[in-house]
Design an enzyme around this catalytic site. Structure first.
Site, PDB file in Angstrom:
ATOM      1  N   ARG A 118      10.235  -1.358  -5.108  1.00 25.20           N
ATOM      2  CA  ARG A 118       8.990  -1.393  -5.899  1.00 25.20           C
ATOM      3  C   ARG A 118       8.901  -0.071  -6.684  1.00 25.20           C
ATOM      4  O   ARG A 118       9.148   0.992  -6.120  1.00 25.20           O
ATOM      5  CB  ARG A 118       7.753  -1.571  -4.996  1.00 25.20           C
ATOM      6  CG  ARG A 118       7.743  -2.907  -4.247  1.00 25.20           C
ATOM      7  CD  ARG A 118       6.396  -3.186  -3.591  1.00 25.20           C
ATOM      8  NE  ARG A 118       5.382  -3.540  -4.563  1.00 25.20           N
ATOM      9  CZ  ARG A 118       4.083  -3.675  -4.277  1.00 25.20           C
ATOM     10  NH1 ARG A 118       3.650  -3.451  -3.056  1.00 25.20           N
ATOM     11  NH2 ARG A 118       3.222  -4.033  -5.211  1.00 25.20           N
TER      12      ARG A 118
ATOM     13  N   ASP B 198      -1.620   4.467  -6.248  1.00 27.72           N
ATOM     14  CA  ASP B 198      -0.176   4.334  -6.017  1.00 27.72           C
ATOM     15  C   ASP B 198       0.594   5.518  -6.564  1.00 27.72           C
ATOM     16  O   ASP B 198       1.682   5.827  -6.100  1.00 27.72           O
ATOM     17  CB  ASP B 198       0.327   3.034  -6.623  1.00 27.72           C
ATOM     18  CG  ASP B 198      -0.178   1.873  -5.792  1.00 27.72           C
ATOM     19  OD1 ASP B 198      -1.328   1.451  -6.009  1.00 27.72           O
ATOM     20  OD2 ASP B 198       0.551   1.458  -4.875  1.00 27.72           O
TER      21      ASP B 198
ATOM     22  N   ASN C  70      -3.432   2.379  -9.927  1.00 21.60           N
ATOM     23  CA  ASN C  70      -3.844   1.646  -8.726  1.00 21.60           C
ATOM     24  C   ASN C  70      -3.819   0.169  -9.083  1.00 21.60           C
ATOM     25  O   ASN C  70      -3.494  -0.215 -10.211  1.00 21.60           O
ATOM     26  CB  ASN C  70      -5.233   2.106  -8.259  1.00 21.60           C
ATOM     27  CG  ASN C  70      -5.576   1.563  -6.880  1.00 21.60           C
ATOM     28  OD1 ASN C  70      -4.763   1.656  -5.951  1.00 21.60           O
ATOM     29  ND2 ASN C  70      -6.742   0.970  -6.716  1.00 21.60           N
ATOM     30  N   LYS C  71      -4.148  -0.660  -8.114  1.00 23.92           N
ATOM     31  CA  LYS C  71      -4.083  -2.113  -8.292  1.00 23.92           C
ATOM     32  C   LYS C  71      -4.747  -2.575  -9.580  1.00 23.92           C
ATOM     33  O   LYS C  71      -5.816  -2.073  -9.938  1.00 23.92           O
ATOM     34  CB  LYS C  71      -4.756  -2.763  -7.066  1.00 23.92           C
ATOM     35  CG  LYS C  71      -4.777  -4.268  -7.052  1.00 23.92           C
ATOM     36  CD  LYS C  71      -3.425  -4.888  -7.232  1.00 23.92           C
ATOM     37  CE  LYS C  71      -2.369  -4.390  -6.258  1.00 23.92           C
ATOM     38  NZ  LYS C  71      -0.982  -4.729  -6.680  1.00 23.92           N
TER      39      LYS C  71
ATOM     40  N   GLN D 124      -5.805  -8.777  -1.791  1.00 24.75           N
ATOM     41  CA  GLN D 124      -5.839  -7.689  -0.790  1.00 24.75           C
ATOM     42  C   GLN D 124      -7.270  -7.401  -0.336  1.00 24.75           C
ATOM     43  O   GLN D 124      -7.485  -6.984   0.800  1.00 24.75           O
ATOM     44  CB  GLN D 124      -5.238  -6.399  -1.378  1.00 24.75           C
ATOM     45  CG  GLN D 124      -3.737  -6.420  -1.557  1.00 24.75           C
ATOM     46  CD  GLN D 124      -3.348  -6.846  -2.955  1.00 24.75           C
ATOM     47  OE1 GLN D 124      -4.065  -7.598  -3.616  1.00 24.75           O
ATOM     48  NE2 GLN D 124      -2.200  -6.395  -3.422  1.00 24.75           N
TER      49      GLN D 124
ATOM     50  N   GLY E 244       0.871  -1.177   0.000  1.00 23.57           N
ATOM     51  CA  GLY E 244       0.000   0.000   0.000  1.00 23.57           C
ATOM     52  C   GLY E 244       0.905   1.223   0.000  1.00 23.57           C
ATOM     53  O   GLY E 244       1.849   1.319   0.802  1.00 23.57           O
TER      54      GLY E 244
HETATM   55  O1  MRU Z   1       0.495  -4.130  -4.465  1.00 24.82           O
HETATM   56  P1  MRU Z   1      -0.080  -3.342  -3.321  1.00 24.82           P
HETATM   57  O2  MRU Z   1      -0.883  -4.165  -2.373  1.00 24.82           O
HETATM   58  O3  MRU Z   1       0.983  -2.508  -2.629  1.00 24.82           O
HETATM   59  O4  MRU Z   1      -1.082  -2.326  -4.027  1.00 24.82           O
HETATM   60  C1  MRU Z   1      -1.795  -1.452  -3.203  1.00 24.82           C
HETATM   61  C2  MRU Z   1      -2.779  -0.627  -3.938  1.00 24.82           C
HETATM   62  O5  MRU Z   1      -2.925  -0.714  -5.136  1.00 24.82           O
HETATM   63  C3  MRU Z   1      -3.520   0.390  -3.120  1.00 24.82           C
HETATM   64  O6  MRU Z   1      -4.806   0.571  -3.620  1.00 24.82           O
HETATM   65  C4  MRU Z   1      -2.767   1.722  -3.152  1.00 24.82           C
HETATM   66  O7  MRU Z   1      -1.439   1.543  -2.784  1.00 24.82           O
HETATM   67  C5  MRU Z   1      -3.383   2.742  -2.268  1.00 24.82           C
HETATM   68  S1  MRU Z   1      -3.137   2.348  -0.584  1.00 24.82           S
HETATM   69  C6  MRU Z   1      -3.830   3.559   0.378  1.00 24.82           C
END
Ligand code: MRU
Length: 344
Positions: free
Chosen positions: A88, A236, A246-247, A195, A46
């Site tokens: 990342r 992100d 975003n995801k 998630q 996140g």
């Molecule tokens: O791969 P992740 O679990 O780090 O991805 C997280 C997301 O896509 C969240 O939606 C994003 O980081 C916002 S968190 C407040």
């Protein structure tokens, strides 16, 4: 309040998000390399939480530098920053937090090495505390857009676990509940890391906020049936023009929300807005290991020898976004102007 990370006795503790909801295990990071590894393998994940972790990793690394000489100290800090930054690529909060830590180190250059180290620990803790306060402010702004009685769809986990605490998208949900609104959440399960099914469901259920899990491919169906009044997701990285990474799967949800005239909000702190990335096309998209798709825990679910594709994020073009909820208010199109104004 659930907090996924803590600085304690000059070590960094992290709730291992790979193990939730089955086990609540805390891992101890003693070195900045431990922190980097935890970011890479998603013990912590996140965007804002990755930023907090990186800041604490930087402070941990600074404390361990064995030299009183300034030149060598700053040289070592540079290596620590580069290592943490390489874990990342998509969440800009990682680079934002490391740049802020580096600026702090530079601003303290006239002090002794041990005073600089103490200043860096204080800065990492400040980043953590500020993130929680920012999420609460964002939540209050976003909650005004939530109708009483709404069913809210979210994708991935943008909650307490993904931040210093409270959450961005789930912060909006929490603030709506605190304002006395009756809401419920539909959580996309969010293949492949789950998630939504594991983390969003876990933290909302723990807080007594009604949550129901759906598989990712059901979102369009429920949007069309009129069962969802609002979508809110995290980000992100938000480009200067409002395109939002975003995801993976978020883009499909945004298009389906527009098709069905359901408002689609992105909730993200200003630290996620990247003025140096002009449009979504310039956002680097992380490709994660095949194994996260071919296996569920230790069990292979795909035939041997069949390739998979695994981009971890997608970009939602700004035209699908009803508003970007930040700690400064809700930005609306044209984002190039509204976000720039909020940056000042
Ligand atoms: O791969 P992740 O679990 O780090 O991805 C997280 C997301 O896509 C969240 O939606 C994003 O980081 C916002 S968190 C407040």
């Amino acid at each position: 309040m659930i907090k996924p990370i803590e600085w304690r006795d000059n070590q960094v503790l992290m709730l291992d998000q790979r193990k939730l909801p089955w086990r609540e295990t805390w891992l101890t990071c003693r070195t900045y390399k431990d922190v980097a590894q935890c970011i890479r393998v998603m013990v912590i994940r996140g965007a804002p939480a990755i930023g907090v972790a990186a800041a604490m990793g930087y402070a941990l690394g600074a404390r361990a530098i064995r030299t009183a000489g300034k030149y060598r100290f700053y040289e070592a800090l540079g290596l620590i920053k580069a290592h943490l930054a390489s874990q990342r690529p998509t969440a800009v909060n990682l680079f934002w937090a490391l740049d802020r830590m580096e600026r702090t180190a530079q601003a303290l250059a006239d002090l002794s090495v041990s005073e600089i180290k103490a200043g860096l620990v204080a800065e990492a803790l400040a980043i953590h505390e500020e993130d929680i306060a920012i999420n609460r402010a964002m939540g209050r702004h976003g909650a005004e857009r939530v109708p009483d009685g709404a069913t809210i769809l979210t994708h991935c986990n943008a909650g307490a676990l993904a931040t210093g605490g409270y959450g961005t998208a789930l912060g909006v949900v929490r603030a709506a509940v605190e304002a006395g609104k009756k809401v419920q959440v539909l959580a996309d399960e969010t293949r492949p890391f789950l998630q939504g099914a594991r983390l969003t469901a876990w933290e909302l259920h723990k807080d007594g906020i009604p949550v129901t899990i759906i598989t990712d491919n059901m979102a369009g169906h429920f949007l069309k049936e009129g069962r969802i009044q609002l979508v809110v997701v995290g980000a992100d990285r938000v480009a200067a023009n409002g395109d939002a990474a975003n995801k993976i799967g978020t883009y499909s949800v945004a298009v389906l929300a527009r098709e069905n005239q359901v408002p689609f909000y992105v909730a993200a702190p200003m630290s996620t807005v990247d003025p140096h990335t002009p449009t979504g096309a310039a956002i680097p998209i992380e490709v994660r290991p095949d194994r996260e798709i071919t296996h569920i825990r230790d069990r292979q679910i795909t035939p041997d020898g069949v390739p998979v594709l695994h981009p971890a994020f997608d970009v939602t073009p700004n035209r699908y976004i009803t508003g970007i909820v930040t700690e400064k208010g809700v930005a609306e199109a044209p984002y190039i102007q509204s976000l720039a104004k909020m940056m000042d």
